[in-house]
Design an enzyme around this catalytic site. Structure first.
Site, short mmCIF file in Angstrom:
data_model
loop_
_atom_site.label_atom_id
_atom_site.label_comp_id
_atom_site.label_asym_id
_atom_site.label_seq_id
_atom_site.Cartn_x
_atom_site.Cartn_y
_atom_site.Cartn_z
N HIS A 133 9.60 18.31 -23.89
CA HIS A 133 10.40 18.94 -25.11
C HIS A 133 9.31 18.98 -26.29
O HIS A 133 9.39 19.96 -27.00
CB HIS A 133 11.34 17.84 -25.58
N CYS B 250 2.46 35.49 -14.91
CA CYS B 250 2.88 35.20 -16.34
C CYS B 250 2.83 33.46 -16.45
O CYS B 250 3.48 32.94 -17.31
CB CYS B 250 4.36 35.40 -16.30
C1 PEP Z 1 4.83 29.13 -13.97
O1 PEP Z 1 5.35 28.38 -13.16
O2 PEP Z 1 3.80 29.62 -13.94
C2 PEP Z 1 5.80 30.02 -14.77
C3 PEP Z 1 5.28 30.99 -15.41
O3 PEP Z 1 7.11 29.42 -14.69
P1 PEP Z 1 7.54 28.03 -15.59
O4 PEP Z 1 6.16 27.41 -16.36
O5 PEP Z 1 8.66 28.38 -16.61
O6 PEP Z 1 7.83 27.12 -14.71
#
Ligand code: PEP
Ligand code: MG
Length: 565
Positions: free
Chosen positions: A201, A498
């Site tokens: 958080h 991403c």
């Molecule tokens: C990831 O796993 O790289 C991703 C972009 O999703 P999160 O960080 O929200 O799990």
């Protein structure tokens, strides 16, 4: 004292290293956040004739704490996710189960009230910790509330961040969400914590506030009150600097401030530079830096503290508001990624021994109950409606897909809900090994390097001790991405990234060289990524990729890629 002296001699040469949690850099004097309250004394026992009075003090003390947290959450201009965390924490303070247990303890055993609250909370904390995953992360919230109520009963100042007299770098063992949410970005220049991972958080809130943060920073305990340090939230470093260095946000580290139009390499190869967002404030920042759209809208963050599933109309309105600043641009929304590190309390997921390997992400809907199925279908419909209201081009994708079958089932449901462009995230190594079949089912894929790395290396992404394995420069990860890109090229399927990897300009060059077609990162990271891509030709990117792929380890890959182009 001697620790400080040693590090001062090393000023500028050996920075402390932690996990980058929120980009940006700042120089400021250290203000240490006091450790949480210790255990309140177990005695002397309250005499029988005073027990009723003492027991009766608990509820008003909890109400005072709850009201204070509620008032903090209601301050104008607070980002919705920050306000939600504060509201959820304030409700926790007045949880009847907690108060009843503590009150009964005073009445029946004569336990001093502060001690009774402490002991009652311990039961809740143990249960949450035993549940593991995101439930275990909520244990920190209960401890925070417990300490505030205990302080109220003891008549001592609430634990947490002291009043800051000027711009400061806050250094703590860990920071509770309520503490993080109250920080004033102009005064709290940066955060450094010894504990915590990038998805705690604290990290989420720091990013939302735009405060640079480094978490899991071993050695931060040795930083002395008043010592001048430079914190680089993108690199994850904390470095003592000479007295006399100007205090404030470090502009030298900020570089270019906009993406600067459609991005191409010097020889015209197009790379989409898009943003990771969770709420409207992020979307405004994305539009502000000129992001071409959104590569990852993390939808579960809006559900962080919803006790029940938000009504379809409220979901639609929420998505529309989040997407509105990006009118006319593409927005890729990820459907609920619940479980493990992502709290979605209203799904009431069954506790599992290994939540990160359990029924999480799309598995909740693919393997879950019919009840959960409805949640996904309603969310997809709300996303389609919200995107239409906001005037954005919607793409949807599912998290945690391992097989072509899972991808096909998701695509069918998304299309049934009216989504035109449907893809999946690549976060599980099996999805790469099965890419040929999987790619045939989807319009695009987006690599979540955070999860893909943790699953490839069997290394919990929240573990400070395993941060070296969770390094996206690991050649094994790059080779896996190479395999995916080669397969995707055969079917001309777009491959985005991403995960945090896309935020590192040097690594972005490597990703483009491997064949990645879009890079998505937090808005603040995008201008530097765009500038680096725009300065090189595609061949240089390919050479950087080749050099990194051939390297024996992460450090060598980083060095080799930087040495090219
Ligand atoms: C990831 O796993 O790289 C991703 C972009 O999703 P999160 O960080 O929200 O799990
Ligand atoms: Mg992920």
């Amino acid at each position: 004292m001697s620790t400080t002296g040693t590090r001062e001699q090393q000023a500028g040469t050996v920075p402390l290293r932690g996990t980058p949690a929120s980009a940006g850099a700042a120089v400021g004097p250290v203000v240490r956040v006091p450790e949480p309250l210790g255990e309140p004394p177990a005695g002397p026992a309250v005499p029988a004739e005073r027990r009723e009075d003492e027991a009766a003090r608990i509820a008003p003390a909890a109400a005072a704490v709850g009201a204070r947290l509620m008032a903090l959450g209601g301050r104008p201009g607070l980002a919705p996710d920050v306000a939600n965390v504060l509201f959820a924490t304030s409700m926790m303070a007045e949880d009847p189960a907690l108060l009843d247990a503590a009150t009964a303890q005073v009445r029946e055993h004569g336990t001093p009230p502060a001690r009774a609250v402490y002991e009652a909370a311990a039961g809740f904390v143990a249960a949450l910790q035993a549940a593991g995953g995101y439930m275990a992360e909520r244990a920190g919230d209960v401890v925070d509330v417990r300490d505030r109520v205990v302080a109220e009963l003891l008549g001592v100042p609430a634990p947490g961040v002291p009043l800051l007299e000027g711009p400061s770098v806050l250094v703590a063992r860990d920071l509770a969400p309520a503490d993080t949410a109250t920080l004033e970005p102009g005064t709290a220049l940066a955060l450094v914590t010894e504990e915590g991972g990038p998805t705690s958080h604290t990290a989420i809130l720091a990013r939302s506030l735009g405060v640079p943060a480094v978490v899991g920073c071993r050695g931060a305990a040795g930083l002395a009150e008043g010592e001048l340090v430079r914190v680089d939230g993108a690199a994850g470093t904390v470095e003592p600097v000479d007295a006399g260095t100007a205090v404030g946000a470090d502009r030298a580290a900020s570089g270019p401030t906009t993406v600067g139009g459609p991005v191409t390499t010097t020889d015209g190869h197009r790379v989409a530079i898009v943003a990771n967002i969770a709420e409207a404030g992020d979307a405004e920042r994305a539009a502000g830096v000129g992001a071409e759209g959104v590569g990852l809208l993390r939808t579960e963050l809006t559900f962080l503290s919803a006790a029940t599933e938000p009504a379809p109309a409220a979901q639609r309105a929420g998505y529309a508001a989040t997407m509105a600043p990006l009118r006319g641009r593409p927005v890729t929304a990820r459907t609920l990624d619940a479980g493990a590190d992502k709290p979605v309390p209203f799904l009431h997921m069954a506790p599992e021994p290994n939540p990160a390997l359990g029924v999480r992400g799309q598995r909740v809907f693919d393997q879950g109950t019919a009840d959960h199925d409805g949640v996904l279908d309603r969310q997809l419909a709300a996303l389609v409606g919200g995107a239409a209201d906001a005037g954005v081009r919607l793409k949807v994708m599912a998290p945690m897909i391992a097989t072509a079958g899972e991808a096909a089932r998701f695509v069918a449901r998304a299309r049934a809900a009216g989504a035109d462009e449907v893809g999946v995230m690549i976060e599980v190594p099996a999805a790469v090994l099965g890419a040929r079949e999987l790619l045939a089912e989807v319009d695009f894929v987006s690599v979540g390097t955070n999860d893909l790395t943790q699953y490839l290396f069997a290394a919990d992404r929240q573990s400070g001790a395993l941060a070296g394995l969770n390094d996206p420069w690991q050649p094994a990860l790059l080779r896996l991405l190479d395999q995916l890109c080669r397969e995707a090229a055969l079917s001309a399927t777009p491959v985005g990234v991403c995960g945090e990897a896309a935020a590192d300009p040097d690594l972005a060059v490597v990703l483009v060289g491997l064949g990645v077609t879009s890079l998505s990162a937090s808005p603040a990271a995008l201008p530097a990524v765009a500038a680096r891509i725009a300065a090189l030709d595609l061949e240089a990117c390919r050479r950087a990729a080749g050099a990194a792929l051939a390297a024996p380890d992460a450090a060598a890959a980083r060095a080799a890629a930087r040495g090219v182009g």
